[in-house]
Design a protein around this motif. Sequence first.
Motif, short mmCIF file in Angstrom:
data_model
loop_
_atom_site.label_atom_id
_atom_site.label_comp_id
_atom_site.label_asym_id
_atom_site.label_seq_id
_atom_site.Cartn_x
_atom_site.Cartn_y
_atom_site.Cartn_z
N ASN A 146 0.84 -1.21 0.00
CA ASN A 146 0.00 0.00 0.00
C ASN A 146 0.87 1.26 0.00
O ASN A 146 2.11 1.18 -0.04
CB ASN A 146 -1.00 -0.01 1.16
CG ASN A 146 -0.36 0.12 2.52
OD1 ASN A 146 0.82 0.44 2.66
ND2 ASN A 146 -1.14 -0.12 3.56
N GLU A 147 0.24 2.42 0.08
CA GLU A 147 0.95 3.69 0.01
C GLU A 147 1.89 3.93 1.19
O GLU A 147 2.79 4.76 1.14
CB GLU A 147 -0.03 4.87 -0.13
CG GLU A 147 -0.97 5.06 1.05
CD GLU A 147 -2.20 4.17 1.01
OE1 GLU A 147 -2.94 4.15 1.99
OE2 GLU A 147 -2.42 3.48 0.00
N ASN A 148 1.71 3.16 2.27
CA ASN A 148 2.60 3.26 3.44
C ASN A 148 3.69 2.19 3.43
O ASN A 148 4.34 1.95 4.44
CB ASN A 148 1.78 3.14 4.73
CG ASN A 148 0.79 4.26 4.88
OD1 ASN A 148 1.10 5.41 4.60
ND2 ASN A 148 -0.42 3.94 5.29
N ASN A 149 3.86 1.54 2.28
CA ASN A 149 4.84 0.46 2.09
C ASN A 149 4.61 -0.72 3.02
O ASN A 149 5.54 -1.42 3.40
CB ASN A 149 6.28 0.98 2.24
CG ASN A 149 6.68 1.85 1.08
OD1 ASN A 149 6.27 1.61 -0.05
ND2 ASN A 149 7.46 2.87 1.35
N GLN A 150 3.36 -0.95 3.39
CA GLN A 150 3.00 -2.13 4.17
C GLN A 150 2.69 -3.26 3.18
O GLN A 150 2.05 -3.04 2.15
CB GLN A 150 1.77 -1.87 5.04
CG GLN A 150 2.04 -0.83 6.12
CD GLN A 150 0.75 -0.45 6.83
OE1 GLN A 150 -0.26 -0.17 6.20
NE2 GLN A 150 0.81 -0.46 8.16
N TRP B 246 3.39 -0.24 -14.85
CA TRP B 246 4.48 0.33 -14.06
C TRP B 246 5.52 1.06 -14.88
O TRP B 246 6.35 1.77 -14.33
CB TRP B 246 5.16 -0.78 -13.25
CG TRP B 246 4.21 -1.33 -12.22
CD1 TRP B 246 3.57 -2.51 -12.28
CD2 TRP B 246 3.78 -0.70 -11.02
NE1 TRP B 246 2.76 -2.67 -11.17
CE2 TRP B 246 2.87 -1.57 -10.38
CE3 TRP B 246 4.08 0.52 -10.40
CZ2 TRP B 246 2.27 -1.26 -9.17
CZ3 TRP B 246 3.47 0.81 -9.19
CH2 TRP B 246 2.58 -0.07 -8.60
#
Length: 61
Positions: A14-18, A60
Amino acid sequence: MMKQKEVVGITFVNENNQILIQERGSYSKSGEDYSFFGGGVEENDRHWLEKLKKNWISIWI
């Protein structure tokens, strides 16, 4: 010579690099608690895999 097997894996970030991982629970084959999503590729799945790779790579780039 080692036996070869084709597999595919997907990693969701996700956007929080989780990173999303799968809890194995009673589905564990080797005693693992968690794993990434994925599995073996059968011969009749090959064209879908190639299509997926092409589509994801184009997103990408």
